[in-house]
Design a protein around this motif. Structure first.
Motif, PDB file in Angstrom:
ATOM      1  N   VAL A  86       0.881  -1.199   0.063  1.00  0.00           N
ATOM      2  CA  VAL A  86      -0.029   0.269  -0.019  1.00  0.00           C
ATOM      3  C   VAL A  86       0.900   1.258  -0.071  1.00  0.00           C
ATOM      4  CG1 VAL A  86      -0.349   0.172   2.626  1.00  0.00           C
ATOM      5  CG2 VAL A  86      -2.159   0.897   1.136  1.00  0.00           C
ATOM      6  N   THR A  87       0.361   2.342  -0.649  1.00  0.00           N
ATOM      7  CA  THR A  87       1.009   3.672  -0.568  1.00  0.00           C
ATOM      8  C   THR A  87      -0.048   4.679  -0.324  1.00  0.00           C
ATOM      9  OG1 THR A  87       0.829   4.630  -2.843  1.00  0.00           O
ATOM     10  CG2 THR A  87       2.685   2.925  -2.554  1.00  0.00           C
ATOM     11  N   ASN A  88       0.162   5.599   0.532  1.00  0.00           N
ATOM     12  CA  ASN A  88      -0.765   6.868   0.591  1.00  0.00           C
ATOM     13  C   ASN A  88      -0.856   7.716  -0.668  1.00  0.00           C
ATOM     14  OD1 ASN A  88       1.917   8.029   1.365  1.00  0.00           O
ATOM     15  ND2 ASN A  88       0.782   9.685   1.554  1.00  0.00           N
ATOM     16  N   VAL A  89      -2.065   8.302  -0.785  1.00  0.00           N
ATOM     17  CA  VAL A  89      -2.263   9.303  -1.730  1.00  0.00           C
ATOM     18  C   VAL A  89      -1.987  10.644  -1.061  1.00  0.00           C
ATOM     19  CG1 VAL A  89      -3.853  10.283  -3.409  1.00  0.00           C
ATOM     20  CG2 VAL A  89      -3.968   7.826  -3.151  1.00  0.00           C
ATOM     21  N   PHE A 118     -16.155   6.211   2.160  1.00  0.00           N
ATOM     22  CA  PHE A 118     -15.302   7.125   1.705  1.00  0.00           C
ATOM     23  C   PHE A 118     -14.174   7.480   2.701  1.00  0.00           C
ATOM     24  CE2 PHE A 118     -13.281  11.204   0.405  1.00  0.00           C
ATOM     25  CZ  PHE A 118     -12.567  10.799  -0.739  1.00  0.00           C
ATOM     26  N   GLU A 119     -15.176   7.670   4.089  1.00  0.00           N
ATOM     27  CA  GLU A 119     -14.112   8.335   5.154  1.00  0.00           C
ATOM     28  C   GLU A 119     -13.320   7.517   5.920  1.00  0.00           C
ATOM     29  OE1 GLU A 119     -18.365   7.673   6.348  1.00  0.00           O
ATOM     30  OE2 GLU A 119     -17.330   8.801   4.734  1.00  0.00           O
ATOM     31  N   ARG A 120     -13.674   6.230   5.657  1.00  0.00           N
ATOM     32  CA  ARG A 120     -12.966   5.048   6.476  1.00  0.00           C
ATOM     33  C   ARG A 120     -11.400   5.286   6.367  1.00  0.00           C
ATOM     34  NH1 ARG A 120     -15.466  -0.863   6.346  1.00  0.00           N
ATOM     35  NH2 ARG A 120     -16.943   0.442   7.190  1.00  0.00           N
ATOM     36  N   TYR A 121     -10.968   5.223   5.290  1.00  0.00           N
ATOM     37  CA  TYR A 121      -9.386   5.311   5.046  1.00  0.00           C
ATOM     38  C   TYR A 121      -9.001   6.621   4.374  1.00  0.00           C
ATOM     39  CZ  TYR A 121     -10.037   0.438   5.495  1.00  0.00           C
ATOM     40  OH  TYR A 121     -10.455  -1.110   5.930  1.00  0.00           O
ATOM     41  N   SER A 122      -7.716   7.340   4.974  1.00  0.00           N
ATOM     42  CA  SER A 122      -7.146   8.117   4.041  1.00  0.00           C
ATOM     43  C   SER A 122      -6.869   7.671   2.757  1.00  0.00           C
ATOM     44  CB  SER A 122      -5.978   8.591   4.803  1.00  0.00           C
ATOM     45  OG  SER A 122      -6.376   9.535   6.140  1.00  0.00           O
ATOM     46  N   GLY A 123      -6.451   8.565   1.901  1.00  0.00           N
ATOM     47  CA  GLY A 123      -6.097   8.319   0.228  1.00  0.00           C
ATOM     48  C   GLY A 123      -5.191   6.991   0.324  1.00  0.00           C
ATOM     49  N   TYR A 124      -5.522   5.776  -0.588  1.00  0.00           N
ATOM     50  CA  TYR A 124      -4.560   4.926  -0.666  1.00  0.00           C
ATOM     51  C   TYR A 124      -4.529   4.387  -2.071  1.00  0.00           C
ATOM     52  CZ  TYR A 124      -8.571   1.594  -0.303  1.00  0.00           C
ATOM     53  OH  TYR A 124      -9.734   1.037  -0.449  1.00  0.00           O
ATOM     54  N   ASN A 125      -3.303   3.771  -2.500  1.00  0.00           N
ATOM     55  CA  ASN A 125      -3.322   2.753  -3.599  1.00  0.00           C
ATOM     56  C   ASN A 125      -3.081   1.339  -2.942  1.00  0.00           C
ATOM     57  OD1 ASN A 125      -2.882   4.716  -5.926  1.00  0.00           O
ATOM     58  ND2 ASN A 125      -1.636   5.627  -4.444  1.00  0.00           N
ATOM     59  N   LEU A 126      -3.555   0.299  -3.427  1.00  0.00           N
ATOM     60  CA  LEU A 126      -3.508  -1.245  -2.964  1.00  0.00           C
ATOM     61  C   LEU A 126      -3.338  -2.082  -3.919  1.00  0.00           C
ATOM     62  CD1 LEU A 126      -3.661  -2.802  -0.478  1.00  0.00           C
ATOM     63  CD2 LEU A 126      -5.968  -3.055  -0.856  1.00  0.00           C
ATOM     64  N   GLY A 183       2.678  -7.370 -17.020  1.00  0.00           N
ATOM     65  CA  GLY A 183       3.469  -6.001 -17.297  1.00  0.00           C
ATOM     66  C   GLY A 183       4.216  -5.628 -16.296  1.00  0.00           C
ATOM     67  N   ILE A 184       4.653  -4.345 -16.200  1.00  0.00           N
ATOM     68  CA  ILE A 184       5.509  -3.539 -15.280  1.00  0.00           C
ATOM     69  C   ILE A 184       4.479  -2.264 -14.795  1.00  0.00           C
ATOM     70  CG2 ILE A 184       7.513  -2.469 -14.808  1.00  0.00           C
ATOM     71  CD1 ILE A 184       8.940  -4.345 -16.910  1.00  0.00           C
ATOM     72  N   TYR A 185       4.376  -2.353 -13.510  1.00  0.00           N
ATOM     73  CA  TYR A 185       3.288  -1.237 -13.006  1.00  0.00           C
ATOM     74  C   TYR A 185       4.174  -0.497 -12.114  1.00  0.00           C
ATOM     75  CZ  TYR A 185       0.156  -3.830 -15.568  1.00  0.00           C
ATOM     76  OH  TYR A 185      -0.560  -4.857 -16.372  1.00  0.00           O
ATOM     77  N   GLY A 186       3.783   0.609 -11.540  1.00  0.00           N
ATOM     78  CA  GLY A 186       4.215   1.535 -10.710  1.00  0.00           C
ATOM     79  C   GLY A 186       3.413   2.255  -9.906  1.00  0.00           C
ATOM     80  N   VAL A 187       3.583   2.894  -8.843  1.00  0.00           N
ATOM     81  CA  VAL A 187       2.497   3.532  -7.868  1.00  0.00           C
ATOM     82  C   VAL A 187       3.543   4.347  -6.956  1.00  0.00           C
ATOM     83  CG1 VAL A 187       2.006   1.811  -6.190  1.00  0.00           C
ATOM     84  CG2 VAL A 187       0.489   3.662  -6.662  1.00  0.00           C
ATOM     85  N   SER A 188       3.322   5.584  -6.975  1.00  0.00           N
ATOM     86  CA  SER A 188       4.087   6.489  -5.936  1.00  0.00           C
ATOM     87  C   SER A 188       2.787   7.053  -4.995  1.00  0.00           C
ATOM     88  CB  SER A 188       4.694   7.476  -6.478  1.00  0.00           C
ATOM     89  OG  SER A 188       5.317   8.207  -5.493  1.00  0.00           O
ATOM     90  N   ASN A 189       2.637   8.465  -4.924  1.00  0.00           N
ATOM     91  CA  ASN A 189       1.607   8.911  -4.084  1.00  0.00           C
ATOM     92  C   ASN A 189       0.390   9.531  -4.703  1.00  0.00           C
ATOM     93  OD1 ASN A 189       4.616   9.413  -2.477  1.00  0.00           O
ATOM     94  ND2 ASN A 189       2.971   8.308  -1.407  1.00  0.00           N
ATOM     95  N   HIS A 190       0.353   9.098  -6.179  1.00  0.00           N
ATOM     96  CA  HIS A 190      -1.019   9.428  -6.908  1.00  0.00           C
ATOM     97  C   HIS A 190      -1.428   7.864  -7.274  1.00  0.00           C
ATOM     98  CE1 HIS A 190      -3.365  11.628  -9.820  1.00  0.00           C
ATOM     99  NE2 HIS A 190      -3.428  12.281  -8.805  1.00  0.00           N
ATOM    100  N   LEU A 191      -2.233   7.920  -8.455  1.00  0.00           N
ATOM    101  CA  LEU A 191      -2.749   6.810  -8.975  1.00  0.00           C
ATOM    102  C   LEU A 191      -1.679   5.700  -9.587  1.00  0.00           C
ATOM    103  CD1 LEU A 191      -6.208   8.336 -10.235  1.00  0.00           C
ATOM    104  CD2 LEU A 191      -5.538   7.537  -7.805  1.00  0.00           C
ATOM    105  N   LEU A 192      -2.141   4.837  -9.948  1.00  0.00           N
ATOM    106  CA  LEU A 192      -1.266   3.864 -10.672  1.00  0.00           C
ATOM    107  C   LEU A 192      -0.785   4.500 -11.995  1.00  0.00           C
ATOM    108  CD1 LEU A 192      -0.500   0.710 -10.698  1.00  0.00           C
ATOM    109  CD2 LEU A 192      -2.243   0.331 -12.134  1.00  0.00           C
ATOM    110  N   ASP A 193       0.549   4.314 -12.054  1.00  0.00           N
ATOM    111  CA  ASP A 193       1.313   4.556 -13.406  1.00  0.00           C
ATOM    112  C   ASP A 193       1.224   6.047 -13.783  1.00  0.00           C
ATOM    113  OD1 ASP A 193       2.344   2.094 -13.712  1.00  0.00           O
ATOM    114  OD2 ASP A 193       0.833   1.510 -14.868  1.00  0.00           O
ATOM    115  N   THR A 194       0.747   7.070 -12.523  1.00  0.00           N
ATOM    116  CA  THR A 194       0.876   8.240 -12.872  1.00  0.00           C
ATOM    117  C   THR A 194       2.372   8.564 -13.076  1.00  0.00           C
ATOM    118  OG1 THR A 194      -1.043   8.689 -11.442  1.00  0.00           O
ATOM    119  CG2 THR A 194       0.388  10.670 -11.970  1.00  0.00           C
ATOM    120  N   PRO A 195       2.626   9.344 -14.319  1.00  0.00           N
ATOM    121  CA  PRO A 195       3.919   9.422 -14.611  1.00  0.00           C
ATOM    122  C   PRO A 195       4.980  10.638 -13.996  1.00  0.00           C
ATOM    123  CG  PRO A 195       2.411  10.459 -16.312  1.00  0.00           C
ATOM    124  CD  PRO A 195       1.587   9.881 -15.074  1.00  0.00           C
ATOM    125  N   TRP A 196       4.806  10.364 -12.618  1.00  0.00           N
ATOM    126  CA  TRP A 196       5.790  11.248 -11.917  1.00  0.00           C
ATOM    127  C   TRP A 196       7.246  11.012 -12.296  1.00  0.00           C
ATOM    128  CZ3 TRP A 196       3.608  11.656  -6.236  1.00  0.00           C
ATOM    129  CH2 TRP A 196       2.310  12.478  -6.297  1.00  0.00           C
TER     130      TRP A 196
END
Length: 266
Positions: free
Chosen positions: A66-69, A108-116, A151-164
């Protein structure tokens, strides 16, 4: 956990390969990766404040991370820990699709923003509770559950594969590192990249320019007076026979290395 790159069904010997950095306040108490005393089939580090984990595996190859958004300083805080999202999947037997579909209906309010990201050896799934693709505006729609093809995927602190920039560079380096497995050195090298991104390439996530700069590198090196940075770099591999290998390198303030943890054929 603030950066994860995953190769799913790409490598002939390792259907799941993961390289990840966990960024966190240095003061937050943490246990290094190990089998859990209360759930011996789980191999993971542990957040000793809330009891969950940012990344873990099980005997037989279940995986969750998991990462945070990043939502800015004034974003409301969830009532439940995001680390419970991973530990509950690892401890259970639900398929990724069923597990994520149930989560998608959580308030919606149960969790702060996340990527799982979750996998069971057959399926890799992804869900974010801040994905606007849901038919009701992103607040509890199973249409946001994504079952990912090879495939190859990545996530940081936005959505999946956001090109930061840091995610783009990490994915490219990871694609090259896969050919060197089981040598982990190239994966650990990409996780150690502490290059700061030019201001013109930075996102605006509501935390201010100084923090956007500080968080723009793959490896966040906490400096004097800054009690936040990369706490652990992890490389995890699942072999086709279900055996797993995990290498975790801990870090303290300023990027000082702690003792590594290397656990294999779990």
């Amino acid at each position: 956990m603030c950066l994860i790159v995953v190769a799913w069904q790409v490598h002939p010997d390792y259907p799941l390969a993961v390289a990840a950095n966990r960024d966190e306040w240095y003061a937050r108490p943490t246990a290094p990766a190990a089998p859990w005393s209360d759930a011996p089939d789980i191999l993971a580090g542990r957040d000793l404040e809330a009891g969950g984990t940012w990344l873990g595996l099980t005997r037989g190859g279940r995986f969750a991370a998991v990462t945070n958004v990043r939502e800015g300083r004034d974003a409301p805080k969830g009532t439940h820990s995001r680390g419970s999202l991973t530990s509950a999947f690892l401890a259970g037997d639900a398929t990724p699709e069923d597990y994520l579909a149930e989560l998608a209906d959580a308030p919606f309010e149960r969790y702060s923003g996340y990527n799982l990201l979750v996998a069971d050896g057959d399926t890799l799934g992804y869900l974010s509770n801040r994905d606007p693709a849901g038919k009701d505006g992103g607040q509890g729609s199973a249409s946001r559950v994504r079952l990912l093809p090879p495939g190859i995927y990545g996530v940081s602190n936005h959505l999946l594969d956001t090109p930061w920039p840091k995610l783009t560079s990490a994915k490219a380096a990871f694609a090259q590192a896969l050919s060197r497995l089981p040598d982990l050195a190239p994966c650990l090298a990409l996780l150690a990249d502490d290059e700061i991104v030019p201001d013109a390439c930075l996102p605006d996530t509501g935390v201010g320019l100084e923090w956007e700069r500080r968080l723009s590198s793959v490896f966040v090196r906490g400096t004097a007076g800054v009690a936040y940075g990369t706490r652990a770099s992890t490389v995890a591999l699942c072999r086709r026979d279900g055996a797993v290998l995990l290498h975790e390198q801990a870090f303290g303030p300023g990027g000082a290395e702690g003792p590594p943890v290397i656990l294999g054929t779990f």
